[in-house]
Write a protein that holds these residues in place. Structure first.
Motif, short mmCIF file in Angstrom:
data_model
loop_
_atom_site.label_atom_id
_atom_site.label_comp_id
_atom_site.label_asym_id
_atom_site.label_seq_id
_atom_site.Cartn_x
_atom_site.Cartn_y
_atom_site.Cartn_z
N LYS A 58 38.15 35.51 44.06
CA LYS A 58 36.80 36.06 44.23
C LYS A 58 35.82 35.50 43.22
CE LYS A 58 38.45 40.19 43.82
NZ LYS A 58 39.83 39.68 43.69
N GLN A 59 36.32 34.83 42.20
CA GLN A 59 35.44 34.26 41.17
C GLN A 59 35.25 32.75 41.33
OE1 GLN A 59 36.02 35.54 37.08
NE2 GLN A 59 37.27 37.25 37.75
N SER A 60 35.60 32.23 42.46
CA SER A 60 35.47 30.79 42.67
C SER A 60 34.00 30.39 42.76
CB SER A 60 36.19 30.39 43.96
OG SER A 60 36.01 29.02 44.21
N ILE A 61 33.54 29.55 41.84
CA ILE A 61 32.14 29.12 41.83
C ILE A 61 32.01 27.60 41.75
CG2 ILE A 61 31.35 31.25 40.75
CD1 ILE A 61 31.16 29.72 38.11
N TYR A 62 33.14 26.89 41.80
CA TYR A 62 33.08 25.44 41.64
C TYR A 62 33.33 24.69 42.94
CZ TYR A 62 32.73 25.80 36.60
OH TYR A 62 32.28 26.05 35.34
N ARG A 89 51.83 38.76 39.95
CA ARG A 89 51.41 40.06 39.41
C ARG A 89 49.88 40.16 39.50
NH1 ARG A 89 55.13 40.42 33.89
NH2 ARG A 89 57.03 39.54 34.81
N THR A 90 49.42 41.33 39.87
CA THR A 90 47.98 41.59 39.93
C THR A 90 47.59 42.51 38.79
OG1 THR A 90 47.98 41.38 42.34
CG2 THR A 90 46.11 42.50 41.35
N LEU A 91 46.56 42.11 38.06
CA LEU A 91 46.04 42.96 36.98
C LEU A 91 45.08 43.95 37.61
CD1 LEU A 91 45.39 40.19 34.29
CD2 LEU A 91 47.45 41.54 34.69
N THR A 92 45.53 45.17 37.76
CA THR A 92 44.79 46.15 38.56
C THR A 92 43.83 47.02 37.75
OG1 THR A 92 46.60 47.72 38.32
CG2 THR A 92 46.63 46.28 40.27
N THR A 93 43.97 47.04 36.45
CA THR A 93 43.14 47.93 35.63
C THR A 93 42.02 47.15 34.97
OG1 THR A 93 45.05 49.35 35.19
CG2 THR A 93 43.15 49.61 33.75
N ASN A 94 40.81 47.68 35.07
CA ASN A 94 39.63 47.05 34.46
C ASN A 94 39.38 47.72 33.10
OD1 ASN A 94 36.97 46.40 33.67
ND2 ASN A 94 36.34 46.07 35.78
N TYR A 95 39.59 46.96 32.02
CA TYR A 95 39.38 47.50 30.67
C TYR A 95 38.02 47.13 30.10
CZ TYR A 95 44.40 48.43 30.75
OH TYR A 95 45.66 48.90 31.07
N ARG A 96 37.21 46.39 30.89
CA ARG A 96 35.94 45.89 30.37
C ARG A 96 34.76 46.80 30.68
NH1 ARG A 96 35.36 39.39 31.45
NH2 ARG A 96 36.68 38.67 29.74
N GLU A 103 33.77 52.06 39.69
CA GLU A 103 33.79 52.85 40.92
C GLU A 103 32.82 52.30 41.95
OE1 GLU A 103 32.95 56.70 39.38
OE2 GLU A 103 35.05 57.16 38.89
N PHE A 104 31.64 51.89 41.50
CA PHE A 104 30.67 51.29 42.42
C PHE A 104 31.23 50.02 43.03
CE2 PHE A 104 27.53 47.97 43.10
CZ PHE A 104 26.71 48.56 44.05
N ASN A 105 31.77 49.13 42.20
CA ASN A 105 32.33 47.87 42.70
C ASN A 105 33.44 48.11 43.71
OD1 ASN A 105 30.62 46.29 41.21
ND2 ASN A 105 32.06 45.94 39.54
N ASN A 106 34.29 49.10 43.44
CA ASN A 106 35.40 49.40 44.34
C ASN A 106 34.89 49.77 45.74
OD1 ASN A 106 37.30 48.91 42.38
ND2 ASN A 106 37.63 51.05 41.87
N VAL A 107 33.87 50.59 45.79
CA VAL A 107 33.33 51.02 47.08
C VAL A 107 32.56 49.88 47.74
CG1 VAL A 107 31.74 52.60 48.23
CG2 VAL A 107 33.22 53.43 46.38
N ASP A 137 42.93 42.85 46.69
CA ASP A 137 43.05 43.44 45.35
C ASP A 137 41.70 43.72 44.72
OD1 ASP A 137 42.19 40.88 44.95
OD2 ASP A 137 43.58 40.43 43.30
N VAL A 138 40.67 43.91 45.55
CA VAL A 138 39.32 44.04 45.01
C VAL A 138 39.13 45.35 44.24
CG1 VAL A 138 38.28 45.14 47.03
CG2 VAL A 138 36.88 43.72 45.53
N GLU A 139 39.88 46.40 44.63
CA GLU A 139 39.72 47.68 43.94
C GLU A 139 40.51 47.71 42.64
OE1 GLU A 139 39.55 51.32 46.30
OE2 GLU A 139 39.95 50.09 48.08
N GLN A 140 39.86 48.18 41.60
CA GLN A 140 40.47 48.21 40.27
C GLN A 140 40.61 49.65 39.79
OE1 GLN A 140 37.50 45.63 38.32
NE2 GLN A 140 39.09 44.08 38.13
N ALA A 141 41.64 49.86 38.99
CA ALA A 141 41.86 51.18 38.40
C ALA A 141 41.02 51.35 37.15
CB ALA A 141 43.34 51.37 38.08
#
Length: 370
Positions: A58-62, A89-96, A103-107, A137-141
Motif C-alpha cells: 500500500k506504500q508503493s510510490i515508485y 508475518r504481518t505487523l498488525t499493531t500501529n505504535y506510531r 480508527e479512522f484509517n481502519n474504517v 491487512d489494512v486494519e491495524q490494532a
C-alpha cells in the motif's frame, strides 16, 4: 549469507531478477526445516540462513521507476516450490499514531478498498483480486495503553476557485491550531506537488507573513522579494533603459517598502514617471553605482532600497551573499557575468530548512518514512 531488502514494494522486475538469484543461492544452503525468516542459531553457534524482505504494497510510490508492488503482493509464488521455507508475518499493531487516527484509517480504507474492488471486478477481475489481496491487512490494532486522542477532518472544496478555497482553509486550520497553543514546529502541511508548495509559500508570505513556513523545496532565492529587488536594481544599473526591471523595482519598492498601495498604472496616469518613484540616490547616481565592485554595489543597493524593513527576508539575503561569495571565488565578480550566472543557475538555489523553526511544508513523496 544473509540478505535483507527493505521497502520491497518498490522493487522493480529487473532488480528482482538479480536479487532472486542471490536469495535462492542462500536458501539452497539451508535445509527444508530452516525457515527463511527464522532467527535461530545452529548447534555449532553459527546463525542459520536468515533472509528478510520488508515492505507494504500500500506504500508503493515508485511506479515511475518501474517499482512493482505485485512482487510482494504474491511473494509466495516467487519462491515456489520452496514456499515451505517462507515465514510471512504481518505487523498488525500501529505504535506510531494516535487512537482516533488509527480508527479512522481502519474504517476509511476498508470501505474505500471494498468500493474500489466492486467497481473493478467486472471489468478487470485479475487486477481487482490483486487489489483486494493488497488491502487484506489494512486494519491495524491500537495498543491498549494508547489514550483517546487524535482528530481527522475532511473538507471537500468546490472545483471553482479551488486554489483560493484551499489556501484560505489551510490558513484557517493553522490559525485555529495556533490559537489552541500548538507551536509552529509541531505543524506540517503535506501536499502532492512542488508547485503547490510554491503556491502555499507565496500565499503565506504575501498575506500572512507572521506565520513562518519551512521548506527545502519552496524557498528558492528567486522567491525572495528582497533578492529580486537587488537583481532588478543591478539590471537597471547595467541597462537604464530596461523598463521591465524598472517597473518591477518601482512596484515592489512602493508597495513593500513604502507601503504605498496605489498600483503603478494609477501613478503613471497621474503623470508620474517611473524614475520619480525610485530613491533619488539610485536614479541620479547611476554612474557612481556602475563603477562599484559587485560586493560594494549589493551593499549599497541594500541600503538605498531600505531592504532591512522587509520582514522575513534576512535568511534570503544571507543565502544570496553566500552565493555571491561562492561565485566570486570561481569567476571574475562583475555584475554582467553574475546576472548571467543568476539566470542560468543561482536563481534556483534554495534556503535549507534545517535548524529554522516553523511550519514544515513538504510533499507526501519526500515525507515518506519520516
Amino acid at each position: 549469507n544473509h540478505i535483507m531488502i527493505d521497502e520491497f514494494q518498490d522493487t522493480s522486475i529487473i532488480q528482482w531478477s538479480n536479487f532472486k538469484v542471490l536469495l535462492n543461492e542462500t536458501m539452497s544452503r539451508a535445509t527444508v526445516s530452516e525457515p527463511l525468516l527464522a532467527k535461530t542459531m545452529g548447534e555449532n553457534g553459527n546463525s542459520l540462513v536468515n533472509n528478510m524482505l520488508v515492505g507494504d504494497v500500500k506504500q508503493s510510490i515508485y511506479r515511475w521507476r518501474s517499482g512493482d508492488w505485485r512482487l510482494l503482493n504474491g511473494i509466495e509464488q516467487q519462491f515456489s516450490p520452496k514456499a515451505e521455507t517462507l515465514d510471512i508475518r504481518t505487523l498488525t499493531t500501529n505504535y506510531r499514531s494516535e487512537r482516533h487516527i488509527i480508527e479512522f484509517n481502519n474504517v476509511f480504507f476498508r470501505v474505500a478498498a471494498q468500493i474500489e474492488y466492486e467497481q473493478q471486478k467486472l471489468t478487470f477481475p485479475q487486477e481487482a483480486e490483486q487489489l483486494k489481496q493488497a488491502y487484506l491487512d489494512v486494519e491495524q490494532a491500537v495498543p491498549q495503553s494508547r489514550p483517546i486522542a487524535g482528530a481527522v477532518e475532511i473538507t471537500l472544496l468546490p472545483s471553482i476557485d479551488y486554489q483560493e478555497h484551499m489556501l484560505q482553509c489551510t490558513y484557517e486550520s493553522i490559525a485555529q491550531l495556533k490559537a489552541q497553543g500548538v507551536p509552529e514546529d509541531k505543524i506540517a502541511i503535506l501536499v502532492r506537488k512542488n508547485t503547490t508548495i510554491q503556491n502555499i509559500a507565496d500565499y503565506f508570505m504575501t498575506n500572512h507573513p507572521a506565520i513562518h513556513l519551512v521548506s527545502d523545496e519552496a524557498f528558492r532565492l528567486d522567491f525572495s522579494v528582497a533578492v529580486n529587488m537587488l537583481i532588478a536594481a543591478i539590471r537597471v544599473i547595467l541597462q537604464p533603459s530596461d523598463e521591465l526591471s524598472k517597473a518591477f523595482l518601482v512596484r515592489t519598492y512602493q508597495q513593500m517598502v513604502l507601503q504605498n498601495q496605489l498600483p503603478i498604472s494609477e501613478l503613471l496616469l497621474r503623470g508620474i514617471a517611473l524614475d520619480e518613484l525610485l530613491p533619488h540616490t539610485f536614479v541620479h547616481e547611476i554612474s557612481r553605482l556602475q563603477s562599484m565592485s559587485l560586493f560594494e554595489l549589493v551593499d549599497e543597493l541594500y541600503s538605498i532600497f531600505q531592504l532591512k524593513v522587509l520582514q522575513g527576508q534576512s535568511a534570503y539575503i544571507c543565502a544570496f551573499y553566500d552565493q555571491l561569495a561562492q561565485y566570486a571565488q570561481e569567476q571574475i565578480p562583475d555584475a554582467a557575468t553574475f546576472l548571467e550566472e543568476w539566470d542560468n543557475n543561482i536563481h534556483s538555489k534554495a534556503i535549507q530548512g534545517g535548524g529554522v523553526s516553523g511550519i514544515r511544508l513538504i510533499t507526501i513523496h519526500k515525507s515518506k518514512g519520516l
